[in-house]
Design a protein around this motif. Structure first.
Motif, PDB file in Angstrom:
ATOM      1  N   TRP A 120     -30.385  69.218 -33.326  1.00  0.00           N
ATOM      2  CA  TRP A 120     -31.284  68.861 -32.430  1.00  0.00           C
ATOM      3  C   TRP A 120     -31.666  69.821 -31.467  1.00  0.00           C
ATOM      4  O   TRP A 120     -32.778  70.399 -31.400  1.00  0.00           O
ATOM      5  CB  TRP A 120     -31.050  67.480 -31.478  1.00  0.00           C
ATOM      6  N   THR A 174     -36.901  64.600 -37.928  1.00  0.00           N
ATOM      7  CA  THR A 174     -36.873  63.881 -36.478  1.00  0.00           C
ATOM      8  C   THR A 174     -36.935  65.143 -35.358  1.00  0.00           C
ATOM      9  O   THR A 174     -37.840  65.009 -34.468  1.00  0.00           O
ATOM     10  CB  THR A 174     -35.690  62.778 -36.010  1.00  0.00           C
ATOM     11  N   ASN A 175     -36.193  65.813 -35.616  1.00  0.00           N
ATOM     12  CA  ASN A 175     -35.980  66.941 -34.635  1.00  0.00           C
ATOM     13  C   ASN A 175     -37.190  67.751 -34.699  1.00  0.00           C
ATOM     14  O   ASN A 175     -37.876  68.395 -33.699  1.00  0.00           O
ATOM     15  CB  ASN A 175     -34.662  67.898 -34.759  1.00  0.00           C
ATOM     16  N   ALA A 201     -40.501  66.115 -33.600  1.00  0.00           N
ATOM     17  CA  ALA A 201     -40.543  66.046 -32.125  1.00  0.00           C
ATOM     18  C   ALA A 201     -40.976  67.301 -31.577  1.00  0.00           C
ATOM     19  O   ALA A 201     -41.726  67.358 -30.544  1.00  0.00           O
ATOM     20  CB  ALA A 201     -39.001  65.578 -31.573  1.00  0.00           C
TER      21      ALA A 201
END
Length: 242
Positions: free
Chosen positions: A105, A151-152, A155
């Motif tokens: 992340w 997702t990282n 985002a």
């Protein structure tokens, strides 16, 4: 001397953008992290396109390196004005969120989102003083649509899209435009492991895009003719998603 700074300029889309900026007459600042050999290939391409430039080595994920190298360059080169900034550097580290590690992340957010803030803030001062500038952020289909396993990355790129729209409203009166381009599947190092034969069936134009096609769009947004276009995100994905 009017300059264009391209982060992540040693390969792929970044290299094609550097070549485009050179063809438009800009002195090109080629940022790269570690691969000096590839960065020099980009510089050779820049010179072959009738311009000149230099290498700026720093890790965009490291705000101290950005400050040390980029701020020092700006202070030491009063005769050179960064008129165009292309925030291109980015990295993927894919995983389903349930297995996503902290470091995955942090790496992606630092490289693809935080770098936009630290690099752009340094360059913005002179643009405001000169009342002219072009900022183009290379985002992604992932930041618009969201993709599973990213997702990282989704985002980070969605964050840059939001920042693009907000910053454009802050600096428009100063003659500065802020836009983004959102590539889909482009033939670069980042897509080498993908099954192109299978994926192109989902793309209306039935192929992956080329880095030069992204660079052409960036070149338009960097031009004086695009002065009434700001806060926009231009999708470059062959009709895959709009």
């Amino acid at each position: 001397m009017k300059c264009a700074l391209v982060t992540g300029g040693s390969r792929g889309i970044g290299r094609a953008v550097c070549a485009k900026m050179a063809a438009m007459g800009y002195y090109v600042l080629i940022n790269y992290k570690s691969n000096t050999e590839e960065a020099n290939k980009t510089l050779h391409l820049v010179k072959g396109n009738g311009s000149n430039g230099e290498l700026l080595q720093f890790d965009v994920a490291d705000k101290e390196q950005i400050k040390e190298v980029l701020e020092s360059w700006i202070n030491a080169n009063g005769d050179k004005i960064i008129e165009v900034l292309i925030n291109n550097a980015g990295v993927r580290d894919d995983s389903l969120m349930v297995w996503l590690k902290d470091e995955q992340w942090d790496k992606v957010i630092n490289t693809s989102l935080n770098s936009f803030f630290y690099v752009t803030r340094l360059v913005l001062d002179s643009m405001m003083v000169n009342r002219y500038g072009r900022i183009i952020n290379v985002v992604s289909l992932s930041g618009i649509k969201g993709l599973p396993g990213q997702t990282n990355y989704s985002a980070a790129k969605a964050g840059v899209i939001g920042a693009t729209k907000a910053l454009a409203q802050e600096v428009g009166r100063s003659g500065i435009t802020v836009n983004a381009v959102a590539p889909g599947y482009i033939k670069t190092d980042m897509t080498e492991e993908l099954d192109e034969k299978e994926l192109r069936r989902t793309i209306p134009v039935n192929r992956f895009g080329l880095p030069e096609e992204v660079a052409h769009a960036v070149g338009f947004l960097a031009s004086k003719e695009a002065s009434y276009i700001t806060a926009e995100v231009l999708s470059i994905n062959g009709g895959l998603y709009s």
